[in-house]
Scaffold this motif. Structure first.
Motif, PDB file in Angstrom:
ATOM      1  N   ASP A  27       0.835  -1.205   0.000  1.00 13.37           N
ATOM      2  CA  ASP A  27       0.000   0.000   0.000  1.00 13.37           C
ATOM      3  C   ASP A  27       0.870   1.255   0.000  1.00 13.37           C
ATOM      4  O   ASP A  27       0.616   2.207  -0.739  1.00 13.37           O
ATOM      5  N   LEU A  28       1.906   1.274   0.850  1.00 12.13           N
ATOM      6  CA  LEU A  28       2.786   2.448   0.909  1.00 12.13           C
ATOM      7  C   LEU A  28       3.551   2.639  -0.395  1.00 12.13           C
ATOM      8  O   LEU A  28       3.753   3.762  -0.848  1.00 12.13           O
ATOM      9  N   LYS A  29       3.963   1.543  -0.981  1.00  8.91           N
ATOM     10  CA  LYS A  29       4.722   1.618  -2.237  1.00  8.91           C
ATOM     11  C   LYS A  29       3.860   2.223  -3.343  1.00  8.91           C
ATOM     12  O   LYS A  29       4.319   3.076  -4.103  1.00  8.91           O
ATOM     13  N   ASN A  30       2.607   1.781  -3.423  1.00 14.52           N
ATOM     14  CA  ASN A  30       1.704   2.246  -4.477  1.00 14.52           C
ATOM     15  C   ASN A  30       0.982   3.533  -4.121  1.00 14.52           C
ATOM     16  O   ASN A  30       0.476   4.227  -5.002  1.00 14.52           O
ATOM     17  N   GLY A  31       0.863   3.839  -2.838  1.00 14.70           N
ATOM     18  CA  GLY A  31       0.134   5.030  -2.403  1.00 14.70           C
ATOM     19  C   GLY A  31      -1.373   4.846  -2.384  1.00 14.70           C
ATOM     20  O   GLY A  31      -2.121   5.795  -2.187  1.00 14.70           O
ATOM     21  N   THR A  32      -1.827   3.605  -2.612  1.00 16.78           N
ATOM     22  CA  THR A  32      -3.261   3.313  -2.602  1.00 16.78           C
ATOM     23  C   THR A  32      -3.511   2.058  -1.764  1.00 16.78           C
ATOM     24  O   THR A  32      -2.608   1.257  -1.540  1.00 16.78           O
ATOM     25  N   GLN A  37      -8.067   3.137  -3.563  1.00 10.53           N
ATOM     26  CA  GLN A  37      -8.301   4.488  -3.065  1.00 10.53           C
ATOM     27  C   GLN A  37      -6.990   5.084  -2.555  1.00 10.53           C
ATOM     28  O   GLN A  37      -6.174   4.391  -1.962  1.00 10.53           O
ATOM     29  N   GLU A  38      -6.807   6.370  -2.797  1.00 11.26           N
ATOM     30  CA  GLU A  38      -5.601   7.071  -2.354  1.00 11.26           C
ATOM     31  C   GLU A  38      -5.525   7.064  -0.827  1.00 11.26           C
ATOM     32  O   GLU A  38      -6.532   7.225  -0.148  1.00 11.26           O
ATOM     33  N   LEU A  39      -4.325   6.848  -0.297  1.00  8.71           N
ATOM     34  CA  LEU A  39      -4.138   6.844   1.155  1.00  8.71           C
ATOM     35  C   LEU A  39      -4.011   8.267   1.683  1.00  8.71           C
ATOM     36  O   LEU A  39      -3.342   9.106   1.074  1.00  8.71           O
ATOM     37  N   SER A  40      -4.631   8.516   2.836  1.00  7.01           N
ATOM     38  CA  SER A  40      -4.476   9.818   3.481  1.00  7.01           C
ATOM     39  C   SER A  40      -3.158   9.833   4.253  1.00  7.01           C
ATOM     40  O   SER A  40      -2.500   8.800   4.406  1.00  7.01           O
ATOM     41  N   ASN A  42      -2.772  10.203   7.411  1.00  8.06           N
ATOM     42  CA  ASN A  42      -2.945   9.388   8.626  1.00  8.06           C
ATOM     43  C   ASN A  42      -2.818   7.899   8.316  1.00  8.06           C
ATOM     44  O   ASN A  42      -2.215   7.150   9.087  1.00  8.06           O
ATOM     45  N   GLN A  43      -3.378   7.470   7.215  1.00  6.18           N
ATOM     46  CA  GLN A  43      -3.291   6.063   6.821  1.00  6.18           C
ATOM     47  C   GLN A  43      -1.855   5.683   6.497  1.00  6.18           C
ATOM     48  O   GLN A  43      -1.392   4.610   6.868  1.00  6.18           O
ATOM     49  N   LYS A  44      -1.135   6.567   5.811  1.00  2.00           N
ATOM     50  CA  LYS A  44       0.268   6.300   5.503  1.00  2.00           C
ATOM     51  C   LYS A  44       1.081   6.206   6.785  1.00  2.00           C
ATOM     52  O   LYS A  44       1.935   5.327   6.923  1.00  2.00           O
ATOM     53  N   ALA A  45       0.823   7.124   7.717  1.00  2.00           N
ATOM     54  CA  ALA A  45       1.555   7.125   8.986  1.00  2.00           C
ATOM     55  C   ALA A  45       1.266   5.858   9.779  1.00  2.00           C
ATOM     56  O   ALA A  45       2.181   5.267  10.372  1.00  2.00           O
ATOM     57  N   TYR A  46       0.008   5.406   9.794  1.00  2.00           N
ATOM     58  CA  TYR A  46      -0.350   4.186  10.516  1.00  2.00           C
ATOM     59  C   TYR A  46       0.372   2.979   9.929  1.00  2.00           C
ATOM     60  O   TYR A  46       0.951   2.172  10.652  1.00  2.00           O
ATOM     61  N   ARG A  47       0.366   2.883   8.602  1.00  4.72           N
ATOM     62  CA  ARG A  47       1.022   1.744   7.955  1.00  4.72           C
ATOM     63  C   ARG A  47       2.528   1.764   8.181  1.00  4.72           C
ATOM     64  O   ARG A  47       3.141   0.735   8.448  1.00  4.72           O
ATOM     65  N   ALA A  48       3.137   2.937   8.081  1.00  4.78           N
ATOM     66  CA  ALA A  48       4.581   3.056   8.322  1.00  4.78           C
ATOM     67  C   ALA A  48       4.906   2.697   9.774  1.00  4.78           C
ATOM     68  O   ALA A  48       5.896   2.012  10.048  1.00  4.78           O
ATOM     69  N   GLY A  49       4.074   3.133  10.708  1.00  7.49           N
ATOM     70  CA  GLY A  49       4.272   2.803  12.118  1.00  7.49           C
ATOM     71  C   GLY A  49       4.139   1.318  12.377  1.00  7.49           C
ATOM     72  O   GLY A  49       4.893   0.734  13.169  1.00  7.49           O
ATOM     73  N   TYR A  50       3.177   0.689  11.728  1.00  7.49           N
ATOM     74  CA  TYR A  50       2.986  -0.757  11.890  1.00  7.49           C
ATOM     75  C   TYR A  50       4.221  -1.508  11.409  1.00  7.49           C
ATOM     76  O   TYR A  50       4.718  -2.411  12.085  1.00  7.49           O
TER      77      TYR A  50
END
Length: 98
Positions: A27-32, A37-40, A42-50
């Motif tokens: 998801d982070l690599k593709n941005g969706t 759907q495009e990641l917000s 907050n969603q990017k930060a959550y995934r990176a934190g995970y």
């Protein structure tokens, strides 16, 4: 991955941690997300934190495992990992020569 329907009829999918990590990295690599759907932010930060938490836990696990397998390792200032490995190689070579 385990999918089931709730009482309300909603389809729910549960991923195991390694699958979720792979999915979040993609998801982070593709941005969706999976649905495209495009990641917000907050969603990017959550995934990176995970992913960072998974990485930290793996490092801690490997450090504990190393300390259990190498009782000589007591203090990083006194004994470096490289020194312990060199010492063990020397000991194994001495044992081979006998």
């Amino acid at each position: 991955m385990f999918s089931f329907k709730t009482k309300n009829g909603k389809e729910v999918t549960i991923y195991d941690p390694s699958e979720r990590g792979a999915m979040y990295a993609n998801d982070l690599k593709n941005g969706t997300n999976i649905n495209g759907q495009e990641l917000s932010k907050n969603q990017k930060a959550y995934r990176a934190g995970y992913l960072k938490a998974q990485n930290d836990n793996a490092k801690a696990y490997n450090a504990r495992k190393f300390k259990e397998e190498n009782p000589d390792y007591k203090n990083k200032l006194k004994h470096s990992v490289a020194e312990i490995k060199k010492q063990r190689k020397k000991e194994s070579k001495k044992g081979d020569k006998k």
